[in-house]
Design a protein around this motif. Structure first.
Motif, PDB file in Angstrom:
ATOM      1  N   THR A  31      39.237  39.175  25.373  1.00  0.00           N
ATOM      2  CA  THR A  31      37.920  38.173  25.541  1.00  0.00           C
ATOM      3  C   THR A  31      36.746  38.547  24.895  1.00  0.00           C
ATOM      4  O   THR A  31      36.166  38.053  23.566  1.00  0.00           O
ATOM      5  CB  THR A  31      37.639  37.682  26.987  1.00  0.00           C
ATOM      6  OG1 THR A  31      38.485  37.381  27.094  1.00  0.00           O
ATOM      7  CG2 THR A  31      36.287  37.239  26.701  1.00  0.00           C
ATOM      8  N   LEU A  32      36.211  40.226  25.453  1.00  0.00           N
ATOM      9  CA  LEU A  32      35.418  40.785  24.521  1.00  0.00           C
ATOM     10  C   LEU A  32      35.554  40.859  22.938  1.00  0.00           C
ATOM     11  O   LEU A  32      34.806  40.637  21.987  1.00  0.00           O
ATOM     12  CB  LEU A  32      35.565  42.063  25.093  1.00  0.00           C
ATOM     13  CG  LEU A  32      33.978  43.356  24.687  1.00  0.00           C
ATOM     14  CD1 LEU A  32      32.983  42.494  25.456  1.00  0.00           C
ATOM     15  CD2 LEU A  32      34.664  44.489  24.814  1.00  0.00           C
ATOM     16  N   ILE A  33      37.132  40.947  22.557  1.00  0.00           N
ATOM     17  CA  ILE A  33      37.065  41.472  20.975  1.00  0.00           C
ATOM     18  C   ILE A  33      35.988  40.250  20.088  1.00  0.00           C
ATOM     19  O   ILE A  33      36.122  39.563  19.313  1.00  0.00           O
ATOM     20  CB  ILE A  33      38.692  41.310  20.425  1.00  0.00           C
ATOM     21  CG1 ILE A  33      38.705  42.796  21.663  1.00  0.00           C
ATOM     22  CG2 ILE A  33      38.341  41.281  19.879  1.00  0.00           C
ATOM     23  CD1 ILE A  33      39.788  43.630  21.162  1.00  0.00           C
ATOM     24  N   VAL A  34      36.932  38.487  21.268  1.00  0.00           N
ATOM     25  CA  VAL A  34      36.780  38.241  19.899  1.00  0.00           C
ATOM     26  C   VAL A  34      35.008  37.255  20.696  1.00  0.00           C
ATOM     27  O   VAL A  34      34.505  36.958  19.523  1.00  0.00           O
ATOM     28  CB  VAL A  34      37.409  36.720  21.325  1.00  0.00           C
ATOM     29  CG1 VAL A  34      36.769  34.952  20.634  1.00  0.00           C
ATOM     30  CG2 VAL A  34      38.665  36.084  20.789  1.00  0.00           C
ATOM     31  N   ILE A  35      34.600  37.583  21.797  1.00  0.00           N
ATOM     32  CA  ILE A  35      32.882  36.983  21.550  1.00  0.00           C
ATOM     33  C   ILE A  35      32.445  38.142  20.669  1.00  0.00           C
ATOM     34  O   ILE A  35      31.122  37.782  19.567  1.00  0.00           O
ATOM     35  CB  ILE A  35      32.464  37.787  22.869  1.00  0.00           C
ATOM     36  CG1 ILE A  35      32.937  37.160  24.197  1.00  0.00           C
ATOM     37  CG2 ILE A  35      30.729  37.984  23.135  1.00  0.00           C
ATOM     38  CD1 ILE A  35      32.977  37.563  25.841  1.00  0.00           C
ATOM     39  N   VAL A  36      32.762  40.123  20.334  1.00  0.00           N
ATOM     40  CA  VAL A  36      32.008  40.352  19.438  1.00  0.00           C
ATOM     41  C   VAL A  36      32.351  39.638  18.076  1.00  0.00           C
ATOM     42  O   VAL A  36      31.311  39.912  17.214  1.00  0.00           O
ATOM     43  CB  VAL A  36      32.477  41.917  19.804  1.00  0.00           C
ATOM     44  CG1 VAL A  36      32.355  42.809  18.082  1.00  0.00           C
ATOM     45  CG2 VAL A  36      32.657  42.929  20.983  1.00  0.00           C
ATOM     46  N   PHE A  37      33.278  39.732  17.568  1.00  0.00           N
ATOM     47  CA  PHE A  37      33.634  38.637  16.447  1.00  0.00           C
ATOM     48  C   PHE A  37      33.247  37.888  16.168  1.00  0.00           C
ATOM     49  O   PHE A  37      32.492  37.338  14.902  1.00  0.00           O
ATOM     50  CB  PHE A  37      35.426  38.696  15.931  1.00  0.00           C
ATOM     51  CG  PHE A  37      36.159  39.921  15.395  1.00  0.00           C
ATOM     52  CD1 PHE A  37      35.214  40.608  14.055  1.00  0.00           C
ATOM     53  CD2 PHE A  37      36.225  41.141  16.119  1.00  0.00           C
ATOM     54  CE1 PHE A  37      36.615  41.196  13.331  1.00  0.00           C
ATOM     55  CE2 PHE A  37      37.245  42.509  16.278  1.00  0.00           C
ATOM     56  CZ  PHE A  37      36.808  42.383  14.635  1.00  0.00           C
ATOM     57  N   SER A  38      32.782  37.261  17.069  1.00  0.00           N
ATOM     58  CA  SER A  38      32.235  35.613  17.383  1.00  0.00           C
ATOM     59  C   SER A  38      30.193  35.469  16.396  1.00  0.00           C
ATOM     60  O   SER A  38      30.103  35.238  15.683  1.00  0.00           O
ATOM     61  CB  SER A  38      31.691  34.437  18.504  1.00  0.00           C
ATOM     62  OG  SER A  38      33.469  34.416  18.271  1.00  0.00           O
TER      63      SER A  38
END
Length: 65
Positions: A31-38
C-alpha cells in the motif's frame, strides 16, 4: 430470497476457508509503494501540464501581439 441467502453464505465460506490472504505487513508495504508511486506520477503529470500551459500561453501572447 433463499437463493440470495445461499449465495451470501457460500461467498462467506469461500472467503473464510479457501482464499489465501496477503499477510498484514506485506499489505501495508505494498500500500505504501502504491501511495508513493501515485504521488510521484501525479507530480509528473502536474509538471507536464504546467509546462504545456505555459507554452500555450506564451504562444497566444505572441500571436496576439
Amino acid at each position: 430470497m433463499a437463493g440470495l441467502v445461499n449465495y451470501i453464505a457460500e461467498s462467506y465460506n469461500e472467503l473464510k476457508n479457501h482464499v489465501t490472504w496477503t499477510p498484514w505487513a506485506e499489505a501495508q508495504r505494498l500500500t505504501l509503494i502504491v501511495i508513493v508511486f501515485s504521488v510521484i506520477f501525479s507530480l509528473v503529470i502536474w509538471g507536464i501540464d504546467t509546462a504545456f500551459s505555459n507554452v500555450i500561453e506564451y504562444y497566444f501572447t505572441l500571436v496576439k501581439s
